[in-house]
Design an enzyme around this catalytic site. Structure first.
Site, PDB file in Angstrom:
ATOM      1  N   CYS A  83     -28.120  55.113  36.742  1.00 31.41           N
ATOM      2  CA  CYS A  83     -29.108  54.792  37.777  1.00 31.41           C
ATOM      3  C   CYS A  83     -30.500  54.627  37.154  1.00 31.41           C
ATOM      4  O   CYS A  83     -30.770  53.626  36.513  1.00 31.41           O
ATOM      5  CB  CYS A  83     -29.076  55.830  38.894  1.00 31.41           C
ATOM      6  SG  CYS A  83     -29.846  55.264  40.431  1.00 31.41           S
ATOM      7  N   HIS A 168     -23.565  56.104  40.430  1.00 28.71           N
ATOM      8  CA  HIS A 168     -23.539  57.503  39.986  1.00 28.71           C
ATOM      9  C   HIS A 168     -22.102  57.960  39.735  1.00 28.71           C
ATOM     10  O   HIS A 168     -21.418  58.421  40.652  1.00 28.71           O
ATOM     11  CB  HIS A 168     -24.180  58.404  41.046  1.00 28.71           C
ATOM     12  CG  HIS A 168     -25.669  58.337  41.061  1.00 28.71           C
ATOM     13  ND1 HIS A 168     -26.467  59.155  40.281  1.00 28.71           N
ATOM     14  CD2 HIS A 168     -26.511  57.531  41.750  1.00 28.71           C
ATOM     15  CE1 HIS A 168     -27.740  58.861  40.500  1.00 28.71           C
ATOM     16  NE2 HIS A 168     -27.794  57.869  41.393  1.00 28.71           N
ATOM     17  N   GLU A 170     -21.080  60.595  38.338  1.00 32.27           N
ATOM     18  CA  GLU A 170     -20.924  62.048  38.479  1.00 32.27           C
ATOM     19  C   GLU A 170     -20.554  62.470  39.896  1.00 32.27           C
ATOM     20  O   GLU A 170     -20.116  63.606  40.099  1.00 32.27           O
ATOM     21  CB  GLU A 170     -22.200  62.776  38.011  1.00 32.27           C
ATOM     22  CG  GLU A 170     -23.413  62.603  38.889  1.00 32.27           C
ATOM     23  CD  GLU A 170     -24.253  61.373  38.593  1.00 32.27           C
ATOM     24  OE1 GLU A 170     -25.468  61.432  38.849  1.00 32.27           O
ATOM     25  OE2 GLU A 170     -23.691  60.361  38.126  1.00 32.27           O
TER      26      GLU A 170
END
Length: 204
Positions: A83, A168, A170
């Site tokens: 990002c 993202h 994660e």
């Protein structure tokens, strides 16, 4: 075991990111963004740059923000920008940032170029987005993935093992964990082969 520096740009998702990296047989070292330009990256096998609550299109602070990522210029070891980190990586390589559609939530990604970063993943998959800026593809980078709203969802340098993802990983479930796992593998293999470089400076 690989040693990975996680550059903390102030994202609320840093702990989740660090946990996934650590779970892939990696020792992590958290480096606040404010200290990254003075860090000696010689100790690390790779660098992951997190997202963060900052905008490169905010004229009031964009110059100061991009200067905080000067450390990218001296690294040849594997980098994964996420990002904000993805945008910073692109801008340090001559790209431009732009304000785009606000994307908060699930997004369909289409793989444009097969790459080790997406090893064992399908040609289309859902990820989680949390941004309102995008970047143009920098010189000497190839496009890896796109979405309906942002063309450059993932990219890879053709010179260094530098990669960026606008989404993202994660917080993107199994797919995102696979992307991070693949990056950790790239960093580990680069370290073992000696196919990496860095410039030494003062330690973190």
């Amino acid at each position: 075991m690989s040693t990975i520096a996680v550059i903390d740009c102030g994202s609320s998702k840093v702990q989740q990111l660090a946990s996934i990296v650590e779970g892939n047989d990696c020792q992590i070292w958290n480096v606040p963004l404010a200290e990254a330009n003075e860090c000696d990256f010689a100790r690390f096998d790779g660098v992951v740059i997190s997202g963060g609550p900052h905008l490169f299109t905010d004229r009031r602070g964009s110059k100061d923000l991009i200067q905080q990522f000067e450390f990218i210029d001296r690294l040849e070891l594997p980098i994964l920008g996420i990002c904000l980190g993805h945008q910073a990586l692109a801008l340090r390589h001559g790209s431009k940032a732009f304000r785009g559609d606000e994307r908060r939530g699930s997004e369909a990604i289409k793989v444009m170029t097969q790459h080790e970063l997406f090893r064992n993943l399908p040609s289309r998959f859902p990820v989680t987005e949390d941004h309102c800026e995008g970047i143009t593809l920098p010189t000497n980078f190839k496009l890896l993935a796109s979405s309906a709203h942002y063309e450059v969802e993932a990219m890879a340098s053709t010179i260094y093992p530098h990669f960026g993802v606008q989404f993202h990983p994660e917080v993107s479930g199994y797919v995102g964990e696979s992307v991070i796992r693949n990056f950790c593998t790239i960093a580990r293999l680069a370290s073992r082969s000696g196919d990496m470089g860095y410039v030494r400076r003062s330690p973190c």
